[in-house]
Design a protein around this motif. Structure first.
Motif, PDB file in Angstrom:
ATOM      1  N   ALA A   1       6.866  80.198 -72.866  1.00  0.00           N
ATOM      2  CA  ALA A   1       5.687  80.842 -73.702  1.00  0.00           C
ATOM      3  C   ALA A   1       5.333  82.063 -73.671  1.00  0.00           C
ATOM      4  O   ALA A   1       5.562  82.856 -72.258  1.00  0.00           O
TER       5      ALA A   1
ATOM      6  N   ALA B   1      -6.249  79.025 -79.053  1.00  0.00           N
ATOM      7  CA  ALA B   1      -4.685  79.334 -79.414  1.00  0.00           C
ATOM      8  C   ALA B   1      -4.188  77.876 -80.187  1.00  0.00           C
ATOM      9  O   ALA B   1      -4.516  76.694 -80.043  1.00  0.00           O
TER      10      ALA B   1
ATOM     11  N   PRO C   1      -1.762  75.138 -81.320  1.00  0.00           N
ATOM     12  CA  PRO C   1      -0.830  74.434 -80.442  1.00  0.00           C
ATOM     13  C   PRO C   1       0.579  74.736 -80.933  1.00  0.00           C
ATOM     14  O   PRO C   1       0.942  75.025 -82.045  1.00  0.00           O
ATOM     15  N   SER C   2       1.508  74.755 -80.008  1.00  0.00           N
ATOM     16  CA  SER C   2       2.869  75.554 -80.083  1.00  0.00           C
ATOM     17  C   SER C   2       3.652  74.374 -79.080  1.00  0.00           C
ATOM     18  O   SER C   2       3.305  73.926 -78.273  1.00  0.00           O
TER      19      SER C   2
ATOM     20  N   SER D   1       4.113  76.070 -75.929  1.00  0.00           N
ATOM     21  CA  SER D   1       3.018  75.827 -74.826  1.00  0.00           C
ATOM     22  C   SER D   1       3.212  74.510 -74.337  1.00  0.00           C
ATOM     23  O   SER D   1       2.735  74.249 -73.271  1.00  0.00           O
TER      24      SER D   1
ATOM     25  N   ALA E   1       5.460  74.617 -71.468  1.00  0.00           N
ATOM     26  CA  ALA E   1       5.084  75.107 -70.383  1.00  0.00           C
ATOM     27  C   ALA E   1       4.207  74.406 -69.540  1.00  0.00           C
ATOM     28  O   ALA E   1       4.317  74.408 -68.368  1.00  0.00           O
ATOM     29  N   HIS E   2       3.298  73.712 -70.225  1.00  0.00           N
ATOM     30  CA  HIS E   2       2.589  72.557 -69.607  1.00  0.00           C
ATOM     31  C   HIS E   2       3.391  71.750 -68.936  1.00  0.00           C
ATOM     32  O   HIS E   2       3.390  71.261 -67.621  1.00  0.00           O
TER      33      HIS E   2
ATOM     34  N   ASN F   1      -1.637  67.497 -70.332  1.00  0.00           N
ATOM     35  CA  ASN F   1      -2.032  68.673 -71.089  1.00  0.00           C
ATOM     36  C   ASN F   1      -0.765  68.732 -71.798  1.00  0.00           C
ATOM     37  O   ASN F   1      -1.043  69.079 -73.387  1.00  0.00           O
TER      38      ASN F   1
ATOM     39  N   GLU G   1      -1.173  68.882 -76.118  1.00  0.00           N
ATOM     40  CA  GLU G   1      -0.707  69.920 -76.879  1.00  0.00           C
ATOM     41  C   GLU G   1       0.214  69.270 -77.947  1.00  0.00           C
ATOM     42  O   GLU G   1      -0.064  69.945 -79.002  1.00  0.00           O
TER      43      GLU G   1
END
Length: 467
Positions: free
Chosen positions: A313, A337, A339-340, A343, A346-347, A355, A359
């Motif tokens: 991210a 932001a 959602p991607s 991301s 990254a979580h 999380n 997402e």
């Protein structure tokens, strides 16, 4: 001056107003990409008429110009499809569902099917091929109907002419039997075309039984619900169920998450869940969609680490200090932001699995046909021990991208943990087939699973006792 104004980007507020009008007509969710399509079509249609785009939009909104609205609907409802999309679904149809329906209808000698949301016709014609092959020796009459909201797509369906891309999952022997080529175009044979009729009808326009009172023995509605407003989905599900003849079968796509279907019982056919009509149908009340993961409480089960690489991210720049002011500036909330996948990764990499799942849920609302999102969802659910839910996610992934080796591997692992040797063997066989198709040996790595090869994984399944 008018020409320069016609090229000016339309006012976002006016675009949103048109999006709301289209939403009210179609019950489709107006996602950001739909708004981009609306803006692009508005600019093109206004330029074709030599009109300022703002004036054109106001005309469409205020007059409810049906012809112009249809142009926008045609653009936002173009669906990706191809022949025999979803191998597990068509495997279930060939091997169990259609033979069972033929037995049920042996007195009537007629088998009827509906492709709901048929787009450009590939699914309806695929159904016709399967039904024709099953019924041709038993004297059955086969009738297939395709319905869709998009008249432009239906025109292509009626033509029965397709590119090689639409036939990418069709075996060569089937191509030779049912198609002829003319340049780069594939023409479907008249023997199949005559079994199918098409009709413009939107699933949210009213009960299907009002249009098709006799009902259908088989209804396919694959990956349509996801694009509708959540409040519209129960109404459509009930409409589809009510359009089934007694004992008929309703099949949704793996992306749809249909849940309970009124008047029907869920039946597992291999990897596929179908719904068999057995009782009366009542329309359930609409309710907000809850989080799918709220009840996940199974403790983690140790497994080989399944990893998938994704772009990190982008770093978030630190906020600049506020300028000096005699009075404190009012706090303005930062826009959320979008959602991607990056991301979600990254979580997940930070260990925040819940999380990451949240997402992914938001992302899949926007992009339900993103196979990597379903794959990551399955991997995370495996880590949480939710193997049934993980298996569903892997199935959705391979439905969207059958070449995704890691999804087949994940499905086999989930099958192993669930004590389902049939699933293990099925997905192991697909791993072998993919390896052969790519001209690689058993030492080929499974991309995204560090250190794992096809051969090593197959030995793991062979050497593990399934309880």
């Amino acid at each position: 001056m008018a020409r320069a104004e016609a090229r000016r980007a339309p006012d976002p507020g006016v675009v949103r107003r048109l999006g709301e009008l289209l939403r009210a007509r179609t019950r489709l969710q107006m996602r950001p990409r739909n708004m981009e399509i609306i803006e692009r079509v508005a600019e093109r249609r206004a330029a074709e008429r030599g009109a300022p785009v703002g004036a054109y939009l106001e005309h469409v909104i205020l007059s409810h110009d049906t012809a112009e609205l249809e142009s926008f609907i045609a653009e936002i409802t173009v669906g990706e499809t191809h022949f025999f999309r979803g191998p597990p679904q068509f495997e279930a149809l060939r091997n169990e569902i259609v033979p069972s329906l033929l037995h049920k209808r042996r007195k009537e000698r007629v088998l009827t099917a509906l492709s709901a949301g048929c787009a450009t016709g590939e699914e309806a014609y695929s159904l016709a091929i399967v039904l024709r092959e099953a019924a041709m020796n038993d004297g059955f009459r086969v009738e297939v109907t395709g319905i869709d909201l998009n008249p432009r797509a239906l025109q292509k369906a009626e033509s029965a002419r397709y590119s090689a891309w639409s036939l990418r999952d069709v075996p060569e022997v089937v191509r030779r039997m049912y198609f002829r080529t003319e340049g780069e175009t594939w023409h479907l044979s008249e023997d199949v075309r005559r079994l199918v009729r098409f009709r413009r009808f939107g699933l949210t326009e009213g009960p299907l039984v009002n249009v098709f009172p006799k009902g259908f023995d088989l209804i396919l509605c694959q990956n349509v619900l996801y694009y509708l407003e959540p409040e519209a989905r129960p109404e459509v599900i009930a409409s589809l169920a009510a359009a089934l003849a007694p004992g008929g079968i309703l099949m949704f796509g793996p992306v749809d998450h249909a849940g309970d279907v009124p008047g029907c019982r869920a039946v597992h056919v291999g990897e596929v869940v179908v719904h068999e009509r057995f009782g009366p149908v009542s329309v359930p009340p609409s309710s907000p969609r809850g989080r799918r993961y709220a009840r996940l409480s199974i403790p983690p089960v140790p497994l080989p680490e399944l990893r998938m690489e994704a772009a990190a991210a982008p770093p978030v720049a630190p906020a600049a200090p506020p300028p000096p002011s005699p009075e404190p500036a009012p706090e303005v909330p930062a826009p959320a932001a979008a959602p991607s996948l990056a991301s979600a990764f990254a979580h997940a990499d930070a260990g925040n699995l819940e999380n990451a799942l949240a997402e992914l849920e938001a992302l899949l609302e926007e992009e339900p046909e993103e196979p990597r999102a379903h794959l990551l969802e399955g991997l995370l659910l495996v880590e949480l021990g939710g193997f049934e839910a993980a298996l569903d996610a892997f199935r959705r992934c391979v439905y969207l991208d059958p070449s995704m080796m890691l999804a087949h591997a994940g499905a086999a692992v989930a099958g192993l943990r669930l004590g389902r040797p049939d699933l293990v063997e099925r997905h192991a066989a697909r791993l072998r087939a993919l390896t052969v198709a790519r001209g690689k040996g058993v030492d080929a790595p499974i991309e995204g699973w560090d250190g794992m090869t096809v051969g090593r994984l197959l030995r793991l399944f062979r050497d593990t006792e399934i309880q």
